[in-house]
Design a protein around this motif. Structure first.
Motif, PDB file in Angstrom:
ATOM      1  N   ILE A 101       0.853  -1.209   0.000  1.00 14.57           N
ATOM      2  CA  ILE A 101       0.000   0.000   0.000  1.00 14.57           C
ATOM      3  C   ILE A 101       0.878   1.245   0.000  1.00 14.57           C
ATOM      4  CG2 ILE A 101      -1.707   1.295   1.333  1.00 14.57           C
ATOM      5  CD1 ILE A 101      -2.834  -1.448   2.234  1.00 14.57           C
ATOM      6  N   ALA A 102       1.971   1.238   0.757  1.00 16.56           N
ATOM      7  CA  ALA A 102       2.885   2.385   0.805  1.00 16.56           C
ATOM      8  C   ALA A 102       3.501   2.632  -0.571  1.00 16.56           C
ATOM      9  CB  ALA A 102       3.961   2.154   1.847  1.00 16.56           C
ATOM     10  N   LYS A 103       3.913   1.557  -1.245  1.00 15.17           N
ATOM     11  CA  LYS A 103       4.477   1.727  -2.597  1.00 15.17           C
ATOM     12  C   LYS A 103       3.424   2.262  -3.558  1.00 15.17           C
ATOM     13  CE  LYS A 103       8.298  -1.468  -2.584  1.00 15.17           C
ATOM     14  NZ  LYS A 103       9.002  -2.532  -3.291  1.00 15.17           N
ATOM     15  N   ALA A 104       2.197   1.750  -3.442  1.00 15.61           N
ATOM     16  CA  ALA A 104       1.122   2.238  -4.309  1.00 15.61           C
ATOM     17  C   ALA A 104       0.848   3.712  -4.024  1.00 15.61           C
ATOM     18  CB  ALA A 104      -0.143   1.409  -4.097  1.00 15.61           C
ATOM     19  N   LYS A 105       0.915   4.121  -2.748  1.00 10.64           N
ATOM     20  CA  LYS A 105       0.698   5.535  -2.377  1.00 10.64           C
ATOM     21  C   LYS A 105       1.788   6.409  -2.974  1.00 10.64           C
ATOM     22  CE  LYS A 105      -1.164   8.889  -0.008  1.00 10.64           C
ATOM     23  NZ  LYS A 105      -2.124   9.695  -0.716  1.00 10.64           N
ATOM     24  N   GLU A 106       3.038   5.907  -2.948  1.00 14.11           N
ATOM     25  CA  GLU A 106       4.133   6.661  -3.567  1.00 14.11           C
ATOM     26  C   GLU A 106       3.888   6.845  -5.064  1.00 14.11           C
ATOM     27  OE1 GLU A 106       7.803   4.655  -2.768  1.00 14.11           O
ATOM     28  OE2 GLU A 106       7.589   4.854  -0.593  1.00 14.11           O
ATOM     29  N   LEU A 107       3.419   5.788  -5.721  1.00 12.71           N
ATOM     30  CA  LEU A 107       3.119   5.885  -7.148  1.00 12.71           C
ATOM     31  C   LEU A 107       1.982   6.862  -7.403  1.00 12.71           C
ATOM     32  CD1 LEU A 107       3.374   2.120  -8.179  1.00 12.71           C
ATOM     33  CD2 LEU A 107       4.987   3.951  -8.726  1.00 12.71           C
ATOM     34  N   LEU A 108       0.993   6.875  -6.515  1.00 13.95           N
ATOM     35  CA  LEU A 108      -0.124   7.809  -6.659  1.00 13.95           C
ATOM     36  C   LEU A 108       0.349   9.238  -6.478  1.00 13.95           C
ATOM     37  CD1 LEU A 108      -3.193   8.334  -6.936  1.00 13.95           C
ATOM     38  CD2 LEU A 108      -3.334   8.106  -4.450  1.00 13.95           C
ATOM     39  N   ASP A 109       1.175   9.473  -5.448  1.00 12.62           N
ATOM     40  CA  ASP A 109       1.692  10.821  -5.187  1.00 12.62           C
ATOM     41  C   ASP A 109       2.588  11.312  -6.314  1.00 12.62           C
ATOM     42  OD1 ASP A 109       0.312  10.818  -2.798  1.00 12.62           O
ATOM     43  OD2 ASP A 109       2.059  10.238  -1.581  1.00 12.62           O
ATOM     44  N   ALA A 110       3.305  10.377  -6.959  1.00 16.85           N
ATOM     45  CA  ALA A 110       4.186  10.756  -8.061  1.00 16.85           C
ATOM     46  C   ALA A 110       3.406  10.961  -9.351  1.00 16.85           C
ATOM     47  CB  ALA A 110       5.255   9.689  -8.268  1.00 16.85           C
ATOM     48  N   GLY A 111       2.130  10.602  -9.357  1.00 15.65           N
ATOM     49  CA  GLY A 111       1.316  10.766 -10.548  1.00 15.65           C
ATOM     50  C   GLY A 111       1.467   9.621 -11.542  1.00 15.65           C
ATOM     51  N   THR A 112       2.104   8.543 -11.136  1.00 15.81           N
ATOM     52  CA  THR A 112       2.319   7.413 -12.028  1.00 15.81           C
ATOM     53  C   THR A 112       1.038   6.617 -12.239  1.00 15.81           C
ATOM     54  OG1 THR A 112       4.569   7.278 -11.173  1.00 15.81           O
ATOM     55  CG2 THR A 112       3.775   5.382 -12.414  1.00 15.81           C
ATOM     56  N   ILE A 113       0.222   6.534 -11.177  1.00 17.55           N
ATOM     57  CA  ILE A 113      -1.042   5.808 -11.274  1.00 17.55           C
ATOM     58  C   ILE A 113      -2.183   6.737 -10.877  1.00 17.55           C
ATOM     59  CG2 ILE A 113      -0.009   3.546 -10.835  1.00 17.55           C
ATOM     60  CD1 ILE A 113      -1.023   3.736  -7.957  1.00 17.55           C
ATOM     61  N   THR A 114      -3.371   6.363 -11.296  1.00 15.18           N
ATOM     62  CA  THR A 114      -4.555   7.154 -10.949  1.00 15.18           C
ATOM     63  C   THR A 114      -5.122   6.670  -9.615  1.00 15.18           C
ATOM     64  OG1 THR A 114      -6.081   5.636 -12.049  1.00 15.18           O
ATOM     65  CG2 THR A 114      -5.117   7.401 -13.403  1.00 15.18           C
ATOM     66  N   SER A 115      -6.073   7.436  -9.080  1.00 15.46           N
ATOM     67  CA  SER A 115      -6.671   7.051  -7.800  1.00 15.46           C
ATOM     68  C   SER A 115      -7.456   5.743  -7.927  1.00 15.46           C
ATOM     69  CB  SER A 115      -7.571   8.176  -7.270  1.00 15.46           C
ATOM     70  OG  SER A 115      -8.615   8.424  -8.189  1.00 15.46           O
ATOM     71  N   ASP A 116      -8.044   5.491  -9.094  1.00 14.45           N
ATOM     72  CA  ASP A 116      -8.742   4.210  -9.290  1.00 14.45           C
ATOM     73  C   ASP A 116      -7.758   3.035  -9.251  1.00 14.45           C
ATOM     74  OD1 ASP A 116     -11.181   5.485  -9.555  1.00 14.45           O
ATOM     75  OD2 ASP A 116     -11.049   5.626 -11.754  1.00 14.45           O
ATOM     76  N   GLU A 117      -6.601   3.207  -9.884  1.00 14.31           N
ATOM     77  CA  GLU A 117      -5.580   2.163  -9.852  1.00 14.31           C
ATOM     78  C   GLU A 117      -5.051   1.969  -8.433  1.00 14.31           C
ATOM     79  OE1 GLU A 117      -3.623   2.458 -14.306  1.00 14.31           O
ATOM     80  OE2 GLU A 117      -3.041   3.962 -12.810  1.00 14.31           O
ATOM     81  N   PHE A 118      -4.892   3.085  -7.688  1.00 19.58           N
ATOM     82  CA  PHE A 118      -4.453   2.984  -6.308  1.00 19.58           C
ATOM     83  C   PHE A 118      -5.461   2.182  -5.477  1.00 19.58           C
ATOM     84  CE2 PHE A 118      -4.775   4.683  -1.952  1.00 19.58           C
ATOM     85  CZ  PHE A 118      -3.548   4.255  -1.467  1.00 19.58           C
ATOM     86  N   THR A 119      -6.739   2.465  -5.678  1.00 19.72           N
ATOM     87  CA  THR A 119      -7.781   1.751  -4.961  1.00 19.72           C
ATOM     88  C   THR A 119      -7.753   0.252  -5.293  1.00 19.72           C
ATOM     89  OG1 THR A 119      -9.139   3.748  -5.056  1.00 19.72           O
ATOM     90  CG2 THR A 119     -10.257   1.701  -4.477  1.00 19.72           C
ATOM     91  N   ALA A 120      -7.532  -0.068  -6.563  1.00 21.98           N
ATOM     92  CA  ALA A 120      -7.463  -1.476  -6.978  1.00 21.98           C
ATOM     93  C   ALA A 120      -6.254  -2.162  -6.364  1.00 21.98           C
ATOM     94  CB  ALA A 120      -7.420  -1.578  -8.492  1.00 21.98           C
ATOM     95  N   LEU A 121      -5.087  -1.483  -6.353  1.00 18.42           N
ATOM     96  CA  LEU A 121      -3.885  -2.045  -5.760  1.00 18.42           C
ATOM     97  C   LEU A 121      -4.057  -2.238  -4.251  1.00 18.42           C
ATOM     98  CD1 LEU A 121      -1.044  -0.159  -7.658  1.00 18.42           C
ATOM     99  CD2 LEU A 121      -1.625  -2.578  -7.830  1.00 18.42           C
ATOM    100  N   LYS A 122      -4.705  -1.277  -3.608  1.00 20.32           N
ATOM    101  CA  LYS A 122      -4.930  -1.368  -2.172  1.00 20.32           C
ATOM    102  C   LYS A 122      -5.851  -2.560  -1.850  1.00 20.32           C
ATOM    103  CE  LYS A 122      -6.627   1.420   1.677  1.00 20.32           C
ATOM    104  NZ  LYS A 122      -7.204   2.708   2.058  1.00 20.32           N
ATOM    105  N   ALA A 123      -6.899  -2.714  -2.640  1.00 21.72           N
ATOM    106  CA  ALA A 123      -7.815  -3.846  -2.432  1.00 21.72           C
ATOM    107  C   ALA A 123      -7.098  -5.175  -2.660  1.00 21.72           C
ATOM    108  CB  ALA A 123      -9.008  -3.717  -3.371  1.00 21.72           C
ATOM    109  N   LYS A 124      -6.245  -5.230  -3.658  1.00 24.96           N
ATOM    110  CA  LYS A 124      -5.490  -6.450  -3.939  1.00 24.96           C
ATOM    111  C   LYS A 124      -4.530  -6.776  -2.801  1.00 24.96           C
ATOM    112  CE  LYS A 124      -2.438  -8.553  -7.350  1.00 24.96           C
ATOM    113  NZ  LYS A 124      -1.676  -8.354  -8.578  1.00 24.96           N
ATOM    114  N   ALA A 125      -3.887  -5.752  -2.232  1.00 25.59           N
ATOM    115  CA  ALA A 125      -2.949  -5.960  -1.138  1.00 25.59           C
ATOM    116  C   ALA A 125      -3.665  -6.429   0.119  1.00 25.59           C
ATOM    117  CB  ALA A 125      -2.164  -4.689  -0.853  1.00 25.59           C
ATOM    118  N   LEU A 126      -4.841  -5.947   0.344  1.00 26.39           N
ATOM    119  CA  LEU A 126      -5.600  -6.306   1.537  1.00 26.39           C
ATOM    120  C   LEU A 126      -6.326  -7.645   1.392  1.00 26.39           C
ATOM    121  CD1 LEU A 126      -7.043  -2.817   2.519  1.00 26.39           C
ATOM    122  CD2 LEU A 126      -5.147  -4.060   3.591  1.00 26.39           C
ATOM    123  N   ALA A 127      -6.441  -8.129   0.170  1.00 26.81           N
ATOM    124  CA  ALA A 127      -7.178  -9.393  -0.058  1.00 26.81           C
ATOM    125  C   ALA A 127      -6.382 -10.597   0.377  1.00 26.81           C
ATOM    126  CB  ALA A 127      -7.520  -9.526  -1.530  1.00 26.81           C
TER     127      ALA A 127
END
Length: 127
Positions: A101-127
């Protein structure tokens, strides 16, 4: 052609096919073994060509145990490489969920991924 001629042909063909499989496995083992020098490999191959049956028997007696050990070692190495590849492809399952989740947040903050992609990555990490 009688029935027994056909049976004899099948037996001879089976023996010949088995012999070829043994020869191919000997040659494969010989060239797979890094401990044997190039000169000794050449000697084994020349002997296999000219005195094939006796050389195959001698090779199996002298190096048969090593053939099995080298084959098992190669299988274990291939299995380990496959497991590592699967772990890498599976999304780095060795990384904990908070780290993912921290890596996904870094990617979101850097603008590499969108908030929808961040949400999907977060859900995948928590699953």
């Amino acid at each position: 052609m009688s029935f027994w001629d056909i049976v004899w042909f099948i037996v001879i063909f089976f023996a010949f096919a088995s012999y070829l499989l043994v020869l191919f496995s000997i040659v494969a083992d010989l060239f797979r073994d890094p401990e044997v020098s190039g000169g000794m490999k050449a000697v084994w191959v020349v002997c296999l060509i000219f005195f094939s049956f006796i050389t195959a028997i001698v090779y199996l007696i002298v190096r048969g145990r090593g053939m099995n050990e080298r084959s098992a070692k190669k299988y274990a190495e291939a299995r380990q490489a496959q497991d590592e590849y699967v772990r890498d492809v599976a999304g780095g399952s060795t990384i904990s969920a908070p780290e993912q989740i921290a890596k996904a947040k870094e990617l979101l903050d850097a603008g590499t991924i969108t908030s929808d992609e961040f949400t999907a990555l977060k859900a995948k990490a928590l699953a």
